[in-house]
Enzyme design. Sequence first.
Site, short mmCIF file in Angstrom:
data_model
loop_
_atom_site.label_atom_id
_atom_site.label_comp_id
_atom_site.label_asym_id
_atom_site.label_seq_id
_atom_site.Cartn_x
_atom_site.Cartn_y
_atom_site.Cartn_z
N TYR A 108 -2.76 -16.09 -30.52
CA TYR A 108 -3.42 -16.17 -29.21
C TYR A 108 -4.91 -15.81 -29.28
O TYR A 108 -5.69 -16.24 -28.45
CB TYR A 108 -2.72 -15.25 -28.21
N THR A 167 -0.38 -6.47 -34.30
CA THR A 167 0.03 -5.11 -34.67
C THR A 167 1.20 -4.75 -33.75
O THR A 167 1.01 -4.07 -32.74
CB THR A 167 -1.12 -4.09 -34.49
N LYS A 193 -10.89 0.23 -26.85
CA LYS A 193 -9.80 -0.70 -26.53
C LYS A 193 -8.55 0.06 -26.05
O LYS A 193 -7.94 -0.27 -25.02
CB LYS A 193 -9.47 -1.53 -27.77
N CYS A 217 0.40 -5.40 -24.19
CA CYS A 217 -0.84 -4.62 -24.34
C CYS A 217 -0.68 -3.24 -23.72
O CYS A 217 -0.62 -2.23 -24.42
CB CYS A 217 -1.98 -5.37 -23.66
N1 SAJ Z 1 0.97 -3.54 -13.12
C1 SAJ Z 1 1.49 -2.69 -12.13
N2 SAJ Z 1 0.67 -2.26 -11.14
C2 SAJ Z 1 -0.65 -2.63 -11.08
C3 SAJ Z 1 -1.18 -3.49 -12.07
C4 SAJ Z 1 -0.34 -3.92 -13.09
O1 SAJ Z 1 2.67 -2.31 -12.17
O2 SAJ Z 1 -1.31 -2.21 -10.12
C5 SAJ Z 1 1.83 -4.00 -14.22
C6 SAJ Z 1 1.95 -5.53 -14.31
O3 SAJ Z 1 2.91 -6.03 -13.43
C7 SAJ Z 1 2.30 -5.71 -15.77
C8 SAJ Z 1 1.53 -4.57 -16.47
O4 SAJ Z 1 1.23 -3.64 -15.45
O5 SAJ Z 1 3.68 -5.51 -15.98
C9 SAJ Z 1 0.25 -5.00 -17.18
O6 SAJ Z 1 -0.46 -5.98 -16.43
P1 SAJ Z 1 -2.06 -6.01 -16.30
O7 SAJ Z 1 -2.44 -7.19 -15.49
O8 SAJ Z 1 -2.53 -4.69 -15.82
O9 SAJ Z 1 -2.62 -6.13 -17.80
P2 SAJ Z 1 -2.31 -7.14 -19.07
O10 SAJ Z 1 -1.38 -6.39 -19.97
O11 SAJ Z 1 -1.94 -8.49 -18.67
O12 SAJ Z 1 -3.78 -7.22 -19.75
C10 SAJ Z 1 -4.43 -6.02 -20.15
C11 SAJ Z 1 -5.88 -6.04 -19.63
N3 SAJ Z 1 -6.45 -4.70 -19.77
C12 SAJ Z 1 -6.99 -4.04 -18.72
O13 SAJ Z 1 -7.01 -4.48 -17.61
C13 SAJ Z 1 -7.58 -2.68 -19.02
C14 SAJ Z 1 -6.69 -7.10 -20.39
O14 SAJ Z 1 -8.07 -7.03 -20.03
C15 SAJ Z 1 -6.59 -6.87 -21.92
O15 SAJ Z 1 -7.31 -7.88 -22.64
C16 SAJ Z 1 -5.12 -6.97 -22.30
O16 SAJ Z 1 -4.41 -5.92 -21.59
C17 SAJ Z 1 -5.01 -6.76 -23.81
O17 SAJ Z 1 -4.97 -7.77 -24.56
O18 SAJ Z 1 -5.07 -5.62 -24.28
#
Ligand code: SAJ
Length: 424
Positions: free
Chosen positions: A13, A85, A205, A259
């Site tokens: 990805y 990882t 990160k 992540c």
């Molecule tokens: N979630 C909640 N409540 C919230 C926000 C999210 O329960 O208020 C849950 C979501 O439903 C999901 C999980 O958290 O299950 C993660 O979703 P997310 O949209 O917060 O993040 P990811 O994992 O899709 O992407 C994150 C991002 N990091 C940050 O916002 C700090 C992205 O910018 C990174 O590039 C990515 O991790 C990564 O590759 O590390």
Amino acid sequence: MRFNRICVIGLGYIGLPTACTFADRGIKVVGVDTNPQIIEVLQQGGLHLYEPGLKELSGKALTSGNLKVGSQPENADAFIIAVPTPFQDGKKADLSFVHAACESIVPFLRPGNLVVLESTSPPRTTVDFALPILEKSGLRAGTDFLLAYSPERVLPGKILRELVENARVIGGIDPASAQAGSDLYRIIVKGEIIQTDATTAEMVKLMENTYRDVNIAIANEFSRLSERFGIDIWEAVSIANHHPRVKILSPGPGVGGHCISVDPWFLVESAPDITPLIRTAREVNDSQPEFVLKKVQKLLGPLNGKSITAFGLAYKPDVDDFRESPAVNCVRLLQNSGVRVSVFEPFMNEPLPGIRTSPTIEEAVREADLLLLLVNHSQFRTLDPKEINIKTSARKVLDTVNGWDRGQWEKAGFNFHKLGSGRD
Ligand code: SAJ
């Protein structure tokens, strides 16, 4: 430093979009993957993963001759490592792919080359783990070759745009390595490039994703308190967020994806004695599916033999990624309690072992004691409860993500419940 030819190790990805974007800027790129199927698919003009715009870009890169793919690295000015990882049982980072990638570069490393690690890794991986492997080449890091860490921070679905527009952190093992890394990424990055040292870049990160995890954990704990004290968490959060310095995130059935639900463990693993908060936040978020199960038990009584329709399996709304998904965990917990769960997931492409999905909402809802909303997909938000009422035997609804309007569902004749609401 100038770069004419680069080698990208790992065509997943992150690696593939990175390789294609460099090739699109006229750089000669060798893309390497140890999986022969991936190489074969790419050579035939196909794609082994879905990301908007990537098929066109990789096709263009390959036909222009700027990108070639294979199973072995070649000599280059710079090597970018973008391998996974994963984390193993015991919540430890599995660095075997990083190890193999570094080993594969060793025979091709020449004086003046730059090596950049992009894979999310525990702090000090670049200096304590990658560096000694690369020095097996007989060259000294910092003296003979340059070494840096630059984390990927792009959001799946927007990778090609964010790769170019996001700010980029480059952490060098010395200032010359950070500068060389900046020169390399400047070829593709329009956003700000921030130079620092390698371990700070690794920490940045992990801190970003941990910060989000801890904030979601407190929202989840607030939702438990709200049920205990007879209030509605969603109302309380929206009022608290009027404060200029408060931004509480949304509670839900847990935190998934590869992540945020993984990266905090890299910090805990590296320093367990000084990370009680990070560990506890992970445990709170990981235990949310059990909290959902208890709520369902309260609504339905003994669960054995009951039927539930689950809406959604993905780890978050409108994605087709099911890794570490709390919705999947909720379904499995219910099944283990003797519930017959029929699932409707519009983003399903391959079945998950042991989980039965229905091709249509009609079929999924037909015979159910409870409708359970687990993922806030756009398609679910716009469902009409009056129409659902005609199709289902269910009279009870549990919304775990604040996706449905209580008034509308009650008006349509349902007994409506929400995770985090003590007013039901
Ligand atoms: N979630 C909640 N409540 C919230 C926000 C999210 O329960 O208020 C849950 C979501 O439903 C999901 C999980 O958290 O299950 C993660 O979703 P997310 O949209 O917060 O993040 P990811 O994992 O899709 O992407 C994150 C991002 N990091 C940050 O916002 C700090 C992205 O910018 C990174 O590039 C990515 O991790 C990564 O590759 O590390």
